[in-house]
Structure formats: C-alpha cells, structure tokens
Motif scaffolding. Structure first.
Motif, PDB file in Angstrom:
ATOM      1  N   GLY A  88       0.750  -1.340  -0.041  1.00  0.00           N
ATOM      2  CA  GLY A  88      -0.155  -0.002   0.160  1.00  0.00           C
ATOM      3  C   GLY A  88       0.845   1.494   0.298  1.00  0.00           C
ATOM      4  O   GLY A  88       0.546   2.209   0.743  1.00  0.00           O
ATOM      5  N   ILE A  89       1.924   1.189  -0.863  1.00  0.00           N
ATOM      6  CA  ILE A  89       2.564   2.396  -0.876  1.00  0.00           C
ATOM      7  C   ILE A  89       2.300   3.409  -1.896  1.00  0.00           C
ATOM      8  O   ILE A  89       2.622   3.748  -3.096  1.00  0.00           O
ATOM      9  CB  ILE A  89       4.098   2.095  -1.434  1.00  0.00           C
ATOM     10  CG1 ILE A  89       4.707   0.824  -0.698  1.00  0.00           C
ATOM     11  CG2 ILE A  89       5.349   3.298  -1.203  1.00  0.00           C
ATOM     12  CD1 ILE A  89       4.889   1.083   1.070  1.00  0.00           C
ATOM     13  N   THR A  90       1.473   4.219  -1.104  1.00  0.00           N
ATOM     14  CA  THR A  90       0.764   5.312  -2.007  1.00  0.00           C
ATOM     15  C   THR A  90       1.786   6.632  -1.903  1.00  0.00           C
ATOM     16  O   THR A  90       2.656   6.463  -1.325  1.00  0.00           O
ATOM     17  CB  THR A  90      -0.505   5.892  -1.134  1.00  0.00           C
ATOM     18  OG1 THR A  90      -0.493   6.500   0.243  1.00  0.00           O
ATOM     19  CG2 THR A  90      -1.503   4.830  -0.895  1.00  0.00           C
ATOM     20  N   PRO A  91       1.478   7.645  -2.814  1.00  0.00           N
ATOM     21  CA  PRO A  91       2.372   8.860  -2.707  1.00  0.00           C
ATOM     22  C   PRO A  91       2.830   9.491  -1.633  1.00  0.00           C
ATOM     23  O   PRO A  91       3.866   9.714  -1.106  1.00  0.00           O
ATOM     24  CB  PRO A  91       1.818   9.841  -3.645  1.00  0.00           C
ATOM     25  CG  PRO A  91       0.948   9.062  -4.543  1.00  0.00           C
ATOM     26  CD  PRO A  91       0.628   7.546  -3.758  1.00  0.00           C
ATOM     27  N   ALA A  92       1.807   9.672  -0.649  1.00  0.00           N
ATOM     28  CA  ALA A  92       2.167  10.127   0.722  1.00  0.00           C
ATOM     29  C   ALA A  92       2.841   9.011   1.487  1.00  0.00           C
ATOM     30  O   ALA A  92       3.825   9.364   2.348  1.00  0.00           O
ATOM     31  CB  ALA A  92       0.754  10.137   1.561  1.00  0.00           C
ATOM     32  N   VAL A  93       2.676   7.904   1.363  1.00  0.00           N
ATOM     33  CA  VAL A  93       3.688   6.873   2.330  1.00  0.00           C
ATOM     34  C   VAL A  93       4.961   6.692   1.795  1.00  0.00           C
ATOM     35  O   VAL A  93       5.794   6.688   2.243  1.00  0.00           O
ATOM     36  CB  VAL A  93       3.003   5.541   2.289  1.00  0.00           C
ATOM     37  CG1 VAL A  93       3.650   4.332   2.776  1.00  0.00           C
ATOM     38  CG2 VAL A  93       1.554   5.483   3.111  1.00  0.00           C
ATOM     39  N   ALA A  94       5.035   6.605   0.440  1.00  0.00           N
ATOM     40  CA  ALA A  94       6.336   6.778  -0.266  1.00  0.00           C
ATOM     41  C   ALA A  94       7.257   7.834   0.159  1.00  0.00           C
ATOM     42  O   ALA A  94       8.359   7.989   0.599  1.00  0.00           O
ATOM     43  CB  ALA A  94       6.303   6.702  -1.707  1.00  0.00           C
ATOM     44  N   ASP A  95       6.712   8.993   0.247  1.00  0.00           N
ATOM     45  CA  ASP A  95       7.234  10.310   0.584  1.00  0.00           C
ATOM     46  C   ASP A  95       7.700  10.401   2.178  1.00  0.00           C
ATOM     47  O   ASP A  95       8.788  10.553   2.463  1.00  0.00           O
ATOM     48  CB  ASP A  95       6.450  11.602   0.018  1.00  0.00           C
ATOM     49  CG  ASP A  95       6.936  12.728   0.540  1.00  0.00           C
ATOM     50  OD1 ASP A  95       7.920  13.309  -0.111  1.00  0.00           O
ATOM     51  OD2 ASP A  95       6.579  13.375   1.403  1.00  0.00           O
ATOM     52  N   PHE A  96       6.664   9.827   2.733  1.00  0.00           N
ATOM     53  CA  PHE A  96       6.932   9.732   4.295  1.00  0.00           C
ATOM     54  C   PHE A  96       8.144   8.886   4.595  1.00  0.00           C
ATOM     55  O   PHE A  96       9.213   9.070   5.307  1.00  0.00           O
ATOM     56  CB  PHE A  96       5.859   9.875   5.216  1.00  0.00           C
ATOM     57  CG  PHE A  96       6.073   9.050   6.520  1.00  0.00           C
ATOM     58  CD1 PHE A  96       6.369  10.143   7.681  1.00  0.00           C
ATOM     59  CD2 PHE A  96       6.335   7.548   6.848  1.00  0.00           C
ATOM     60  CE1 PHE A  96       6.772   9.891   8.696  1.00  0.00           C
ATOM     61  CE2 PHE A  96       6.770   7.392   8.101  1.00  0.00           C
ATOM     62  CZ  PHE A  96       7.024   8.459   9.033  1.00  0.00           C
ATOM     63  N   TYR A  97       8.056   7.650   4.026  1.00  0.00           N
ATOM     64  CA  TYR A  97       9.032   6.598   4.172  1.00  0.00           C
ATOM     65  C   TYR A  97      10.472   7.342   3.829  1.00  0.00           C
ATOM     66  O   TYR A  97      11.483   7.101   4.468  1.00  0.00           O
ATOM     67  CB  TYR A  97       8.810   5.455   3.239  1.00  0.00           C
ATOM     68  CG  TYR A  97       9.781   4.597   3.338  1.00  0.00           C
ATOM     69  CD1 TYR A  97       9.857   3.461   4.286  1.00  0.00           C
ATOM     70  CD2 TYR A  97      10.920   4.469   2.562  1.00  0.00           C
ATOM     71  CE1 TYR A  97      10.871   2.463   4.405  1.00  0.00           C
ATOM     72  CE2 TYR A  97      11.952   3.527   2.484  1.00  0.00           C
ATOM     73  CZ  TYR A  97      11.835   2.515   3.626  1.00  0.00           C
ATOM     74  OH  TYR A  97      12.783   1.418   3.751  1.00  0.00           O
ATOM     75  N   ALA A  98      10.740   7.934   2.687  1.00  0.00           N
ATOM     76  CA  ALA A  98      11.926   8.522   2.167  1.00  0.00           C
ATOM     77  C   ALA A  98      12.497   9.743   3.416  1.00  0.00           C
ATOM     78  O   ALA A  98      13.449   9.607   3.816  1.00  0.00           O
ATOM     79  CB  ALA A  98      12.058   8.972   0.924  1.00  0.00           C
ATOM     80  N   ARG A  99      11.456  10.617   3.663  1.00  0.00           N
ATOM     81  CA  ARG A  99      11.906  11.445   4.654  1.00  0.00           C
ATOM     82  C   ARG A  99      11.842  11.162   5.982  1.00  0.00           C
ATOM     83  O   ARG A  99      12.712  11.787   6.894  1.00  0.00           O
ATOM     84  CB  ARG A  99      10.603  12.673   4.456  1.00  0.00           C
ATOM     85  CG  ARG A  99      10.698  13.368   3.112  1.00  0.00           C
ATOM     86  CD  ARG A  99       9.595  14.429   2.942  1.00  0.00           C
ATOM     87  NE  ARG A  99       9.850  14.935   1.710  1.00  0.00           N
ATOM     88  CZ  ARG A  99      10.755  16.058   1.195  1.00  0.00           C
ATOM     89  NH1 ARG A  99      11.800  16.292   2.166  1.00  0.00           N
ATOM     90  NH2 ARG A  99      10.711  16.309   0.059  1.00  0.00           N
ATOM     91  N   ALA A 100      11.320  10.134   6.560  1.00  0.00           N
ATOM     92  CA  ALA A 100      11.432   9.480   7.883  1.00  0.00           C
ATOM     93  C   ALA A 100      12.954   9.173   8.144  1.00  0.00           C
ATOM     94  O   ALA A 100      13.353   9.212   9.322  1.00  0.00           O
ATOM     95  CB  ALA A 100      10.635   8.276   8.103  1.00  0.00           C
ATOM     96  N   HIS A 101      13.634   8.866   7.021  1.00  0.00           N
ATOM     97  CA  HIS A 101      15.070   8.319   7.223  1.00  0.00           C
ATOM     98  C   HIS A 101      16.133   9.335   6.929  1.00  0.00           C
ATOM     99  O   HIS A 101      17.157   9.393   7.384  1.00  0.00           O
ATOM    100  CB  HIS A 101      15.463   7.303   6.137  1.00  0.00           C
ATOM    101  CG  HIS A 101      14.849   6.032   6.443  1.00  0.00           C
ATOM    102  ND1 HIS A 101      13.573   5.620   5.761  1.00  0.00           N
ATOM    103  CD2 HIS A 101      15.213   4.761   7.112  1.00  0.00           C
ATOM    104  CE1 HIS A 101      13.315   4.325   6.126  1.00  0.00           C
ATOM    105  NE2 HIS A 101      14.254   3.922   6.921  1.00  0.00           N
TER     106      HIS A 101
END
Length: 208
Positions: free
Chosen positions: A95-108
């Motif tokens: 379920g890697i939506t655009p919002a999740v993908a963006d958060f995943y990258a920025r969380a790191h």
C-alpha cells in the motif's frame, strides 16, 4: 584471531552496515488485509533503491527497494520504519501510496543521515519478477539489508552487473552504474528519533 577479537570484529562490521538497528518485529498481515491495501501507482514500472548514508562517516546505513509493478511495495529488509496503516508480510510493505512513499523517504532523512534515491525504469515483466522475488523472500536478519536486496536485483535481466555485497554504499555505487538511473538526495534536520516522525504521520492519517 582470538574469540574476543572475532566478536569485536563482528560488532564493528555490524556498526558499519547499520541495517536492522531498532527494527520492529510485527506479525504478518493477512492476505485479505494486504489485498485491501494494495496500491497501483500510475507511473512507469520502475525500481527505486533507497540508501541511507551516515552524515558523519559517509558510510551506508541501510538499503531498501521500492518496486512499482502491478502494485507498489517496498522491500525493507530488517527496516525500522513501520506504520500501523501499512500492512507488512515478511519484510515487504504494502500500500505504498504517494504519501506513504514520501514519508518513508523523509523519515530516514534527519540530522544524522541523508537518503540517496535512485530510480530506474524497467519493463513490466522485470518489475513483476522483482515483486515475486521480494514477496517470497521472507524476513531478513539484521545487517543483511544490502545483501538480500542485491540478491534480488542480481536475478533480474539487465542487473547482472550488481555485485553481491553486505555494504549499502557499495550496492548504491553498483546501481548508479546502470544505464538510465535517475538520482536524487534528501537532506533534512529532523530529530534523530524516527518514532516522533512516525507518530506524527500516523496522527495525520487518522485526521484525514
């Protein structure tokens, strides 16, 4: 080499590779939950390699792979960014939506690390093979993030030049040598505590 020396050498190697620090163990989501969360991104079929780089030492700290095929997932071996709204099975996040993908990258990306994002377009057939390999891989042991990701890539047509390595930065360098790779980097100054960012993002999801 004495036993103590071997232990110290092993600990040093783990520190250099960094994968799996603080990884959260979660039960596998059911097939029904995964199916309901499935997200198909309208963009081209592609593979995106994430590499987390220590800002102080320049060493790679973690590797993960986003696969955009018939659905978009992230293969995050021994990863530490987990969201209650994102189902997980093995080390695959669904379920890697655009919002999740963006958060995943920025969380790191935070005051101690930056993220290198390398994307390469692939055929639908290659993307589907990558999906199948990631989904069948199962959970990965700590410190094997680059090794397991490289093992998947090496089985794909066009990725034969990828070497087998335990080191995220070496895998990043090999990936950079592939034709057509597009690279971006994320630098941020957030707190080193990823749990804070995760809690804030999940609260925002609830509010939507």
């Amino acid at each position: 080499m004495t036993m103590v020396s071997r232990i110290l050498a092993g600990l040093a190697l783990l520190a250099l590779m960094g994968c799996g620090a603080g990884a959260e163990l979660r039960p596998n989501a059911s097939p029904e939950v995964i199916s309901s969360a499935s997200y198909r991104h309208p963009g081209p079929t592609a593979l995106t390699l994430f590499t987390m780089i220590n800002n102080r030492t320049g060493q790679g700290a973690h590797t993960s792979l986003m696969i955009n095929g018939s659905q978009r997932v992230i293969f995050d071996p021994a990863g530490s960014v987990r969201l209650s709204a994102v189902p997980q099975r093995g080390d695959v996040l669904y379920g890697i939506t655009p919002a999740v993908a963006d958060f995943y990258a920025r969380a790191h990306a935070r005051e101690t690390f930056h993220v290198v994002i390398q994307t390469i377009e692939v055929s639908p057939e290659v993307a589907e093979r990558a999906l199948r390999l990631a989904m069948s891989n199962g959970s990965v042991a700590s410190a094997q993030c680059a090794l397991s990701t490289a093992a998947i890539l090496r089985q794909l047509p066009g990725f034969e030049s990828i070497g087998s390595t335990w080191f995220p930065k070496r895998l990043m360098d090999d990936f950079e040598g592939l034709p057509g790779v597009q690279t971006t980097k994320i630098f941020e100054n957030d707190s080193d505590d990823k749990a804070v960012a995760i809690a804030q993002f999940e609260q925002a999801l609830v509010g939507q």
